[in-house]
Design a protein around this motif. Structure first.
Motif: not given
Lengths: 359, 1151
Positions: A354-355, B793-796, B848-853, B889-890
């Motif tokens: 789940k994302k 791997v986590m995307n955040s 600002a926010y950005c994504f981090a993997s 996030q994912d």
């Protein structure tokens, strides 16, 4: 994580599916090792390929003889796919496997399967459509559908079945079925492909004769397929569904073989349905593994499911042992005379796939 | 004198009515019925509604047990010198009347009838702060009132916020250092407001003044402890999903000989503590010890509670009393009863702190020392309390287990009737000491039954009677269990009677067992015991159903492995359904009697929901189809008569008869004709009433008890209430069902509940864990979910903390605190290019926010995390250390990240729209890969790569939408995939001798600094001033022929070149000597003047600048003064106003 080790070919699909859901690697050894034709069958390999397609990062190692499989599950991602099912078994074999995974995926499932829609070698698509999907609704999987685009009988097949699952669950709902439901209607589908439509009517009449004394509403649909939608081989069969008002379903299905009479088939289906009703409480047959596995995936609460005494058979014992091996969850039975109450404490952790949405 | 005084004329009274009279003009008080403040009511309603809404939270299941919850963990946090130790000492002193000499490790104290608290002093390093923030229920945030909030405090608050935010209670100390009351007041106010912005508006801040006798004043401590003891806690998501434990005692169980052989050998370590959160799995629970790594719990033991609540003890006493009562009834001599306790007395104020030197219990690295007290102490003291007795028992190492059981039933004092006998057994096994541990370890491997008892054998010793259900729990248990049986029942029952105890659960209640044993005649197997045993499924069923008496089970079980081999080939015996003939015979419908049991239809009757049949002749005559129809017709007729009774039912019945619709009408008519004349109205009514009742019954039957749906719909008026009620109901069910199970099963299903005091044994723990153990640093054991054992791997979503000085660089190491773990990883920062691709960012954006993997152990989405660049003290500067915050996030096993890549080429030959480009690729293969790709010139002309040229390797032909220039540069924009480096470096601070000095991989910048490497700087990358050369264009030359053809208007006017020389050109001017000199002089004077002028100018400029500065200063000063004056004025004015309003004015007026 430590791998779960199994032996033998039983519950192959369930084992793979459970491993995927739990994220635990499994090793299955001695698959038909004493058989003249040892190792995995075509349909099992095809199933593994399908699993590989709907997941991300899974690794499958099959030994040279095919008697040993090591499977490292990845993350269920789903998506739009097409799958060509080999002729060993029905499309239902794959569809059923996907039903377990679809709600816990990252993306929605939309898979078109081609192969055999109904045959005696595997679950028929009607039984899944009318028997399994209402079951899943009980766990909160509401937006799931199977569209039969084409029918195709064994051996050549030619069926096309579309599975769409739009529900993505975090946790299946906890089930509390403490009393066997009462069934208020019997419905069914009698289909034929590339044979005379009269076969269908003969089946329906025979089945209805058997079911009439029960006193409930009996409604069997004739489903005759013609032309290119009727697949490549002639065939006919029947699926009967007993319905309760709360949405429980028990099914029976049969497929006509060469030389058999449609009357016999109709009668047999009806009798088998009655037999099922007699010896099963809420869920039966292929619904049982789904129910137990979904109960295990549920929140960390105790769920209850009533079973008929006769339902505790070798198959169930084997399944529960496999469940324990993968999920580390033990099922407890409470003796209640005629029925047995199965109590399952769910695993309680949310699906990893789940994302959450970005900003 | 006139005498007459000219008095002022009497003033005529007003004719106007007074306001009050006016109000009563119309007979009633108008004000009473008027709206005094329009909109007030609305505002009130809105406000109260808002308050109500704000109180709502997403309903969450609270899984902590209600009856015996774990102690509340109170973390005392603050910079050094703020009085953490003093506070704990004061609180402990207040709660238990014990004076601590040192505060080391967690201190558990009974704080109320049903509550215990664990105090935990948090050292001032980031690792401890992170771990504390993850488990603390309440944080006492100590602030030096004299100084204000410090960097560490801010850091801790940020850490806590990203791990679920426990309750925070500010405690300001050192307030006695303020000289004047007013400055104290302002300081308090300032502090309070600062805390409010950090925690929440209205957060409680306690003020503690000076230290007396090494403690805070008693009154203030009392207030604080009262505040703590009534505090309520909301379940936090992470903790509500994981089991965790704060270790308050650690023991090395490794055999001394093994250590002697190799000091660096991996150790077996026992960790003790109260369980929190969700239940811990029964066996093989994966856990993470923060700062040490991942481990599997090899053995769990539930120990008697060292710090029981008075409520719990009272319950135990009650059970004891009941037992005594029962014993008295059965004629045994009445034992002395313990009195009922009404109030917490001093004896119940228990403190448990094995790591601190308290209560005569001192924990060292390798041993636990027990202070047995003075000579007044005697071992056989009858009046000794439970704890004392237990301690004395501990000393009796010489006695055997059985002896101890027989001699001292008082050992059971800790246990209650049902559950604890089992625990006690475990406890005893624990007491066997170090040497036995090795044996135990062996036993642990040896799970599963080796031998099955042969049933119905007479004249065997009890110890040989291994109970089937006990097999899985290991051999030592069995032995003890049987011992216990011997103690319990040995004399009273004959051994052969015991043989029937297959199925009986372990229960201490003698009578129950006795009853069970007596009552049992036939031998049945419990399915739960069989289900997960090692026998084959077929046999399981056989035994359970009692179909066949097993011919030789023992043999079967001995050949365990052979069994498995058979298992693999084992065939699921038959299909689910019998043959058609058998089925037919089961459901025969022609001419058989309903009463026969084998009639399938008859037995199926309760599986179907059929419309009720009301006519007298109804019966179950389903033999003939027509007859059936007839029945329905009768019903239908009735139905039609009063169809308003139950429309739906009538409809359903109608569908029932669809198949025989043809003769339906006729039959109905017949029925109608028959019935009406026979019945009187009374009869009719009676019939109707009967039918009503039947229909009602059926309706109820139909509405199966759907869990949750109808139970609450009446009570709950909204969704929120409904959800809460649902959860409560589910918890109730859980409790009821679990309590119905026997203890072993319950343990297997539920695991070890929160609130139980357990000992966890870990194997293969690095020796540094024990060697460098220091109780000041918390040992947090957090349970892991299956997902958390996997890597991926986590995307955040991430944001650099705005107080962190530097921006973060992609694939520079970052230490994350995610879940229970602290680890270093290499995140890649990305941004989403309009959701089509993830583009790599070199640095995090500013605000600002950005994504981090990043790569690491997976954690469920929606989990927040916090990142640091450094954790160690050595590199710590004064700046804020929290580098980034974010949320997962994912999860995925791979992720697609791309980096922008621009390839540059130059044209070397240009045709009309086609050009040959060089320098972009090095060979034809590369060109082939990009055939058809879009290219562009700097000036914006678009084009396409067509084909590689054969001759100069890497050159290609391209076409453009227009002719390009030779000076153009050609670009090809592409994306280059970036791979995430699989780097995971757990922070193992707990294994260091100096816990604050853990250093991971260094940042790129750090390495460069340490190695004295210059930052590589490419010539191209540096920014240079743009130099644009003036372009000189040649004069326009128009050819003569063209010029001739131009129209008159466009004629170019050109002067003819002059032919003669000018006057000036003809003459040359030559200066004479004088003139030359004069000119020279003048020039010199001019230059001096210029110089002077420029100097003066610069000086005056400087002066004016200074002047401006001064002016600005003055203006600011004036402004300040003005503000002060204004402030003072308004303060005074306000006070005056107030005092005027209040009439007399308060004593504050003085100021």
């Amino acid at each position: 994580m430590e791998a779960a080790v199994f032996q033998g070919h039983h519950n192959f699909r369930e084992r793979v599916v459970m491993a995927t859901l739990h994220g635990r690697p499994i090793k299955i050894t001695k698959i038909r090792s004493t058989d003249l034709n040892p190792g995995l069958r075509d349909h099992e390999v095809s199933f593994l390929r399908l699993i590989e397609a709907v997941t991300n990062g899974s690794k499958i190692e099959i030994s040279y003889t095919g008697t040993t499989v090591i499977y490292h599950p990845g993350i269920i991602v789903g998506g739009q796919l097409k799958h060509q099912c080999p002729s060993g078994t029905t499309v239902g074999y794959y569809v059923e496997g996907m039903l377990y995974l679809a709600p816990f995926s990252k993306n929605k499932f939309s898979i078109v399967f081609t192969g055999i829609s109904n045959s005696s070698s595997g679950p028929g698509i009607d039984a899944i459509k009318w028997g399994m999907l209402p079951m899943m609704e009980k766990f909160g999987v509401r937006d799931i559908a199977i569209h039969i685009l084409k029918r195709g009988s064994a051996p050549q097949g030619g069926a096309e079945v579309h599975l769409v699952c739009n529900t993505l669950l975090k946790l299946p709902l906890t089930l509390h079925i403490t009393e066997p439901p009462k069934f208020s209607a019997i419905r069914g589908v009698a289909y034929s492909t590339r044979v005379s439509p009269s076969m269908v009517n003969r089946m329906i009449d025979a089945a209805r004769n058997v079911l009439r004394p029960t006193g409930v509403d009996v409604n069997i649909t004739a489903d005759v397929w013609r032309g290119e939608h009727a697949g490549l081989s002639p065939g006919w069969g029947m699926t009967l569904v007993a319905e309760s008002k709360k949405g429980w379903r028990l099914t029976s299905e049969n497929v006509g073989t060469a030389g058999s009479l449609p009357e016999d088939l109709g009668e047999k289906s009806a009798l088998e349905l009655l037999y099922r009703l007699q010896h099963n409480a809420v869920v039966a047959g292929d619904q049982v593994p789904l129910t137990f596995i979904f109960m295990c995936l549920g929140s960390a609460d105790i769920g209850r499911l009533v079973l008929h005494r006769d339902q505790i058979d070798e198959r169930l014992v084997l399944l529960l042992r496999d469940i324990k091996e993968v999920f580390d969850i033990e099922v407890v039975f409470k003796d209640e005379g005629e029925t047995m109450m199965a109590m399952v404490k769910g695993r309680g952790d949310t699906s990893a796939a789940k994302k959450i949405q970005g900003f | 004198m006139e005498g007459a005084q000219a008095n002022k004329a009497h003033r005529q009274g007003s004719t106007r009515k007074p306001a009050k009279a006016k109000l009563h003009q119309n007979g009633h008080n108008a004000k009473a019925f008027a709206v005094s403040a329009p909109g007030k009511l609305q505002r009130q309603a809105a406000r109260s509604g808002e308050i109500k809404e704000r109180a709502l939270h997403v309903p969450m299941v609270d899984r902590t047990p209600e009856d015996d919850p774990p102690p509340v963990i109170i973390a005392v946090v603050g910079p050094p010198g703020t009085g953490k130790t003093t506070l704990i000492k004061s609180l402990v002193r207040h709660l238990t009347k014990t004076t601590l000499t040192e505060v080391k490790g967690p201190i558990t104290v009974v704080s109320g009838k049903r509550r215990r608290v664990t105090f935990m002093e948090v050292a001032n390093d980031l690792n401890s702060m992170i771990d504390a923030a993850k488990i603390a229920d309440l944080v006492l945030l100590l602030i030096d009132g004299n100084f204000g909030l410090e960097m560490e405090t801010m850091e801790f608050l940020n850490i806590a916020q990203h791990h679920g935010m426990p309750r925070v209670l500010g405690v300001a100390t050192h307030l006695d250092l303020f000289k004047s009351a007013s400055s104290l007041r302002t300081a308090k106010k300032r502090l309070k407001h600062r805390l409010w912005t950090e925690v929440y508006q209205g957060a409680k801040l306690f003020y503690l003044s000076g230290v007396l006798n090494g403690r805070y004043p008693d009154r203030e401590t009392l207030n604080l402890s009262r505040f703590i003891s009534v505090m309520k806690f909301r379940p936090l998501k992470w903790r509500n999903e994981h089991p965790y434990l704060l270790a308050d005692r650690v023991t090395d169980l490794t055999h001394p000989q093994v250590i002697a052989q190799n000091r660096k050998c991996d150790r077996t370590v026992a960790v003790y503590g109260y369980l929190h959160g969700t239940p811990l799995a029964f066996e093989d629970a994966p856990v993470h010890i923060a700062g040490a790594g991942d481990f599997i719990v090899s053995q769990v033991e539930k120990l008697p509670d060292p710090c029981p609540t008075p409520h719990y003890e009272q319950k135990l006493e009650e059970i004891e009393r009941e037992r005594i009562k029962a014993a008295a009834e059965s004629g045994e001599p009445i034992a002395k009863t313990t009195r009922r306790r009404k109030r917490l007395d001093d004896k119940q104020k228990i403190i448990y702190a094995p790591m601190s030197d308290v209560g005569g219990l001192l924990m060292d690295k390798d041993a636990v020392y027990i202070d047995v007290g003075t000579e007044a102490f005697s071992k056989d003291n009858v009046d000794a309390g439970e704890g004392e007795k237990m301690v004395t028992d501990l000393q009796d190492a010489t006695k055997s287990m059985a002896e101890r059981f027989e001699d001292d039933p008082g050992l059971q004092l800790f246990t209650d009737g049902t559950t604890l006998q089992h625990e006690e057994v475990q406890e005893n096994s624990e007491k066997q000491g170090l040497l036995d541990e090795v044996e135990q370890a062996e036993i642990l491997h040896n799970t599963g039954r080796t031998k099955l008892r042969k049933p119905k054998m007479i004249g065997k010793k009890i110890t040989d009677d291994v109970e089937f259900d006990e097999v899985e729990s290991g051999d030592e248990d069995i032995e003890i269990e049987s011992n216990q049986m011997a103690v319990d029942l040995g004399e009273r029952y004959k051994e052969d009677e015991l043989e029937f105890a297959e199925d009986s659960e372990i229960e201490d209640d003698n009578t129950v067992i006795a009853q069970r044993l007596r009552g049992r005649e036939t031998k049945t197997w419990n399915i739960n015991k069989l289900l997960y045993s090692s026998i084959s499924p077929g046999e399981v069923l056989q035994r359970w159903k009692g179909l066949e008496v097993e011919e030789d089970i023992e043999e079967n079980d001995e050949v365990f492995f052979k069994k498995k081999a058979i298992d693999e080939d084992f065939k699921l015996s038959k299909s689910e359904f019998p043959e058609l003939e058998i089925l037919r015979s089961l459901f025969c419908q022609v001419g058989d009697d309903d009463d026969l049991p084998e009639n399938g239809y008859q037995s199926l009757k309760n599986r179907f929901l059929i419309a009720p049949k009301l006519a007298e002749n109804d019966g179950e005559d389903d033999t003939e189809a027509e007859n059936v129809d007839g029945d329905f017709e009768d019903l239908e007729a009735d139905e039609n008569e009063d169809s308003d009774l139950k429309g739906g039912e009538a409809e359903e019945d109608q569908t029932n008869n669809n198949d025989d619709f043809a003769d339906f009408d006729e039959e109905e008519r017949k029925a109608e004709m028959e019935e009406p004349p026979v019945l009187t109205t009374d009869q009719k009514r009676q019939l109707a009433a009967e039918k009503k009742a039947k229909l009602k019954l059926q309706f109820e039957e139909e509405e199966e008890q759907d869990f949750g749906a109808d139970d609450f719909s009446n009570e709950a008026d909204n969704w929120y209430e409904f959800q809460k009620a649902k959860m409560a109901k589910q918890l109730e069910i859980n409790k009821a069902e679990l309590e119905a199970m026997d203890p072993t099963t319950r343990l297997k299903i539920e695991g070890y509940r929160a609130g139980s005091y357990v000992k966890l044994v870990f194997k293969d723990v690095p020796c540094e864990f024990i060697e460098n153990l220091s109780p000041e640093y918390p040992i947090v054991v957090g349970g892991l979910l299956p997902t958390e054992m996997r890597f991926g791997v986590m995307n955040s979503r991430i944001r650099r903390h705005r107080w962190h000085k530097k921006i973060l660089k992609s694939s520079d190491p970052l230490i994350l605190s995610l879940g229970w773990r602290r680890f270093q990883t290499l995140p890649i920062y990305t941004t989403s290019d309009s959701r089509t691709r993830n583009r790599m960012l070199k640095y995090t954006p500013e605000h600002a926010y950005c994504f981090a993997s990043f790569y690491g152990p997976l954690v469920a989405p929606n989990t927040p995390f916090i990142g640091f660049n450094i954790l160690d003290e050595k590199n710590t500067t004064g700046s804020f250390r929290v580098a980034a915050t974010g949320i997962i996030q994912d999860l995925n096993s791979s992720v697609e990240i791309v980096k922008k890549l621009k390839l540059v080429g130059y044209p070397y030959k240009i045709f009309r729209n086609t050009a040959f480009i060089k320098d972009m690729f090095s060979n034809a293969l590369e060109v082939a890969k990009f055939e058809g790709a879009q290219i562009k010139t700097v000036s914006g002309i678009r084009g396409e790569i067509k084909r590689a040229l054969s001759k100069p390797e890497g050159h290609f032909r391209a076409t453009f939408e227009d002719k390009i220039l030779m000076s153009d540069t050609i670009f090809l924009k592409t994306w280059y995939p970036v791979k995430i480096k699989h780097f995971y470096n757990p922070v193992t601070s707990l294994l260091m001798s100096n816990k604050g000095e853990w250093q991971g991989m260094r940042l790129t910048g750090q390495i460069r600094r340490d190695q004295n490497i210059e930052t590589p700087l490419r010539e191209d990358s540096s920014y240079k001033p743009i130099e644009r050369k003036e372009r000189h264009f040649g004069p326009l030359k128009v050819p003569r022929t063209l010029k001739a053809q131009l129209p008159f208007k466009a004629q170019i006017v050109e002067k003819k070149p002059r032919k003669r020389e000018t006057y000036m050109a003809k003459r040359a001017v030559v200066l004479s000597g004088e003139e030359k000199k004069a000119r020279d002089l003048l020039e010199k004077i001019e230059s001096i003047k210029r110089e002077k002028e420029s100097k003066r100018k610069s000086k005056s400029q400087e002066k004016s600048k200074e002047k401006l500065k001064e002016l600005a200063k003055k203006a600011e000063f004036r402004k300040e003064k003005e503000m002060e004056r204004k402030k003072e004025y308004f303060q005074r004015a306000g006070k005056r106003e107030n005092s005027q309003k209040n009439g007399g004015g308060g004593k504050r007026q003085k100021r």
